[in-house]
Write a protein that holds these residues in place. Sequence first.
Motif, PDB file in Angstrom:
ATOM      1  N   ALA A  67     106.454 -30.411 122.209  1.00  0.00           N
ATOM      2  CA  ALA A  67     105.860 -29.556 121.166  1.00  0.00           C
ATOM      3  C   ALA A  67     106.720 -28.321 120.928  1.00  0.00           C
ATOM      4  O   ALA A  67     106.948 -27.920 119.775  1.00  0.00           O
ATOM      5  CB  ALA A  67     104.441 -29.152 121.561  1.00  0.00           C
ATOM      6  N   HIS A  68     107.235 -27.717 121.998  1.00  0.00           N
ATOM      7  CA  HIS A  68     108.060 -26.522 121.854  1.00  0.00           C
ATOM      8  C   HIS A  68     109.426 -26.862 121.259  1.00  0.00           C
ATOM      9  O   HIS A  68     110.010 -26.041 120.543  1.00  0.00           O
ATOM     10  CB  HIS A  68     108.199 -25.808 123.192  1.00  0.00           C
ATOM     11  N   ALA A  69     109.936 -28.054 121.550  1.00  0.00           N
ATOM     12  CA  ALA A  69     111.201 -28.492 120.948  1.00  0.00           C
ATOM     13  C   ALA A  69     111.046 -28.603 119.435  1.00  0.00           C
ATOM     14  O   ALA A  69     111.947 -28.215 118.675  1.00  0.00           O
ATOM     15  CB  ALA A  69     111.639 -29.822 121.544  1.00  0.00           C
ATOM     16  N   LYS A  70     109.893 -29.104 118.968  1.00  0.00           N
ATOM     17  CA  LYS A  70     109.642 -29.184 117.520  1.00  0.00           C
ATOM     18  C   LYS A  70     109.582 -27.792 116.907  1.00  0.00           C
ATOM     19  O   LYS A  70     110.130 -27.552 115.827  1.00  0.00           O
ATOM     20  CB  LYS A  70     108.320 -29.920 117.250  1.00  0.00           C
ATOM     21  N   ASP A  71     108.912 -26.864 117.596  1.00  0.00           N
ATOM     22  CA  ASP A  71     108.840 -25.485 117.099  1.00  0.00           C
ATOM     23  C   ASP A  71     110.235 -24.872 117.002  1.00  0.00           C
ATOM     24  O   ASP A  71     110.568 -24.207 116.016  1.00  0.00           O
ATOM     25  CB  ASP A  71     107.970 -24.622 118.022  1.00  0.00           C
ATOM     26  N   ALA A  72     111.058 -25.088 118.028  1.00  0.00           N
ATOM     27  CA  ALA A  72     112.409 -24.524 118.033  1.00  0.00           C
ATOM     28  C   ALA A  72     113.260 -25.140 116.923  1.00  0.00           C
ATOM     29  O   ALA A  72     114.020 -24.430 116.252  1.00  0.00           O
ATOM     30  CB  ALA A  72     113.062 -24.725 119.395  1.00  0.00           C
ATOM     31  N   GLU A  73     113.122 -26.430 116.704  1.00  0.00           N
ATOM     32  CA  GLU A  73     113.893 -27.076 115.637  1.00  0.00           C
ATOM     33  C   GLU A  73     113.441 -26.559 114.273  1.00  0.00           C
ATOM     34  O   GLU A  73     114.260 -26.370 113.368  1.00  0.00           O
ATOM     35  CB  GLU A  73     113.763 -28.596 115.713  1.00  0.00           C
ATOM     36  N   ARG A  74     112.148 -26.307 114.118  1.00  0.00           N
ATOM     37  CA  ARG A  74     111.646 -25.745 112.858  1.00  0.00           C
ATOM     38  C   ARG A  74     112.278 -24.364 112.602  1.00  0.00           C
ATOM     39  O   ARG A  74     112.728 -24.058 111.496  1.00  0.00           O
ATOM     40  CB  ARG A  74     110.119 -25.646 112.896  1.00  0.00           C
ATOM     41  N   GLU A  75     112.366 -23.529 113.659  1.00  0.00           N
ATOM     42  CA  GLU A  75     112.973 -22.204 113.504  1.00  0.00           C
ATOM     43  C   GLU A  75     114.472 -22.306 113.243  1.00  0.00           C
ATOM     44  O   GLU A  75     115.030 -21.539 112.450  1.00  0.00           O
ATOM     45  CB  GLU A  75     112.686 -21.329 114.725  1.00  0.00           C
ATOM     46  N   ALA A  76     115.133 -23.256 113.889  1.00  0.00           N
ATOM     47  CA  ALA A  76     116.567 -23.471 113.612  1.00  0.00           C
ATOM     48  C   ALA A  76     116.750 -23.856 112.150  1.00  0.00           C
ATOM     49  O   ALA A  76     117.709 -23.426 111.497  1.00  0.00           O
ATOM     50  CB  ALA A  76     117.134 -24.549 114.535  1.00  0.00           C
ATOM     51  N   GLY A  77     115.812 -24.633 111.615  1.00  0.00           N
ATOM     52  CA  GLY A  77     115.853 -25.009 110.202  1.00  0.00           C
ATOM     53  C   GLY A  77     115.675 -23.822 109.271  1.00  0.00           C
ATOM     54  O   GLY A  77     116.208 -23.816 108.159  1.00  0.00           O
ATOM     55  N   ARG A  78     114.938 -22.810 109.687  1.00  0.00           N
ATOM     56  CA  ARG A  78     114.777 -21.588 108.892  1.00  0.00           C
ATOM     57  C   ARG A  78     116.055 -20.737 108.945  1.00  0.00           C
ATOM     58  O   ARG A  78     116.419 -20.083 107.959  1.00  0.00           O
ATOM     59  CB  ARG A  78     113.610 -20.752 109.424  1.00  0.00           C
ATOM     60  N   ILE A  79     116.717 -20.729 110.094  1.00  0.00           N
ATOM     61  CA  ILE A  79     117.888 -19.876 110.297  1.00  0.00           C
ATOM     62  C   ILE A  79     119.145 -20.459 109.651  1.00  0.00           C
ATOM     63  O   ILE A  79     119.973 -19.721 109.110  1.00  0.00           O
ATOM     64  CB  ILE A  79     118.097 -19.641 111.813  1.00  0.00           C
ATOM     65  N   ARG A  80     119.310 -21.782 109.677  1.00  0.00           N
ATOM     66  CA  ARG A  80     120.539 -22.411 109.160  1.00  0.00           C
ATOM     67  C   ARG A  80     120.879 -21.987 107.731  1.00  0.00           C
ATOM     68  O   ARG A  80     122.026 -21.612 107.459  1.00  0.00           O
ATOM     69  CB  ARG A  80     120.429 -23.937 109.244  1.00  0.00           C
ATOM     70  N   PRO A  81     119.935 -22.040 106.779  1.00  0.00           N
ATOM     71  CA  PRO A  81     120.317 -21.658 105.413  1.00  0.00           C
ATOM     72  C   PRO A  81     120.731 -20.183 105.289  1.00  0.00           C
ATOM     73  O   PRO A  81     121.594 -19.856 104.471  1.00  0.00           O
ATOM     74  CB  PRO A  81     119.066 -21.933 104.578  1.00  0.00           C
ATOM     75  N   VAL A  82     120.139 -19.336 106.103  1.00  0.00           N
ATOM     76  CA  VAL A  82     120.518 -17.919 106.079  1.00  0.00           C
ATOM     77  C   VAL A  82     121.949 -17.775 106.587  1.00  0.00           C
ATOM     78  O   VAL A  82     122.773 -17.071 105.983  1.00  0.00           O
ATOM     79  CB  VAL A  82     119.536 -17.073 106.925  1.00  0.00           C
ATOM     80  N   LEU A  83     122.274 -18.455 107.696  1.00  0.00           N
ATOM     81  CA  LEU A  83     123.640 -18.393 108.227  1.00  0.00           C
ATOM     82  C   LEU A  83     124.639 -18.997 107.252  1.00  0.00           C
ATOM     83  O   LEU A  83     125.745 -18.474 107.082  1.00  0.00           O
ATOM     84  CB  LEU A  83     123.717 -19.096 109.583  1.00  0.00           C
ATOM     85  N   GLU A  84     124.252 -20.081 106.594  1.00  0.00           N
ATOM     86  CA  GLU A  84     125.138 -20.700 105.609  1.00  0.00           C
ATOM     87  C   GLU A  84     125.429 -19.734 104.465  1.00  0.00           C
ATOM     88  O   GLU A  84     126.578 -19.581 104.036  1.00  0.00           O
ATOM     89  CB  GLU A  84     124.520 -21.989 105.065  1.00  0.00           C
ATOM     90  N   ARG A  85     124.388 -19.059 103.972  1.00  0.00           N
ATOM     91  CA  ARG A  85     124.574 -18.093 102.886  1.00  0.00           C
ATOM     92  C   ARG A  85     125.496 -16.954 103.324  1.00  0.00           C
ATOM     93  O   ARG A  85     126.436 -16.579 102.612  1.00  0.00           O
ATOM     94  CB  ARG A  85     123.219 -17.539 102.436  1.00  0.00           C
ATOM     95  N   LEU A 140     118.266 -11.867 109.300  1.00  0.00           N
ATOM     96  CA  LEU A 140     117.301 -12.626 110.085  1.00  0.00           C
ATOM     97  C   LEU A 140     116.002 -11.856 110.311  1.00  0.00           C
ATOM     98  O   LEU A 140     114.925 -12.462 110.399  1.00  0.00           O
ATOM     99  CB  LEU A 140     117.921 -13.059 111.414  1.00  0.00           C
ATOM    100  N   LEU A 141     116.073 -10.540 110.381  1.00  0.00           N
ATOM    101  CA  LEU A 141     114.840  -9.752 110.510  1.00  0.00           C
ATOM    102  C   LEU A 141     113.965  -9.895 109.257  1.00  0.00           C
ATOM    103  O   LEU A 141     112.741  -9.832 109.344  1.00  0.00           O
ATOM    104  CB  LEU A 141     115.160  -8.280 110.784  1.00  0.00           C
ATOM    105  N   ARG A 142     114.590 -10.167 108.117  1.00  0.00           N
ATOM    106  CA  ARG A 142     113.821 -10.399 106.893  1.00  0.00           C
ATOM    107  C   ARG A 142     112.997 -11.684 106.967  1.00  0.00           C
ATOM    108  O   ARG A 142     112.069 -11.871 106.180  1.00  0.00           O
ATOM    109  CB  ARG A 142     114.749 -10.415 105.678  1.00  0.00           C
ATOM    110  N   LEU A 143     113.327 -12.569 107.918  1.00  0.00           N
ATOM    111  CA  LEU A 143     112.515 -13.779 108.110  1.00  0.00           C
ATOM    112  C   LEU A 143     111.249 -13.483 108.917  1.00  0.00           C
ATOM    113  O   LEU A 143     110.425 -14.364 109.122  1.00  0.00           O
ATOM    114  CB  LEU A 143     113.329 -14.873 108.823  1.00  0.00           C
TER     115      LEU A 143
END
Length: 197
Positions: free
Chosen positions: A81-99, A115-118
């Motif tokens: 369950a925590h791995a899914k949560d972490a992957e969801r957060e990684a999915g939120r961070i990736r587009p910000v890092l890409e930009r 990232l603080l804006r997230l």
Amino acid sequence: MSTSESVRRLSPAAVGLLLTAALSLTACGEQRAPGPAAGAVVGSSPSASGASPYVEPGAGDGAPHYNENNAYRHPRDMSPAHAKDAEREAGRIRPVLERLWKQGQWKPSEVRAALLRLGYEEAPAAGDGGRTGGTLTVREMRPRYRDGGYVTPEGAMVGLRVHDDACVTAFVQKTNYEARANGPYPETGCFEPPYGH
């Protein structure tokens, strides 16, 4: 007279001498080149397959005790369950890092602000990788040895604590960016430890 009868007639000292002679003939510990001349079957020696007989399974560079010596570089396990949560957060961070990467903005201050804006709460890093409150830590890249000295490359490292057993480890630099879910590292928390412990 059979062989077993002759062995029974030997004194204990003679048996000891025979055993010593047999052991020395086997050359225990002596290194020999593999191959038919040394009594090895072609294709069956460890060196024929490229593997050392002294290497544990899954040992990265083939060195003895690799996994033991590099245990600090292996993240802890996450619950499913925590791995899914972490992957969801990684999915939120990736587009910000890409930009940020596309815009050439990889200074720690720029990455932190984005990232603080997230909605993450900033956390000062503890020296032992433990938690000190908050969830997000952004640092400069680690110094690397190059051309006779240490240089700190441009870029930022990101550690996001999602749960006690789940992190997002990320970075953005001139050449690339990455965000991945993983368990915390034993000594450095959400940051991947450097080599050369």
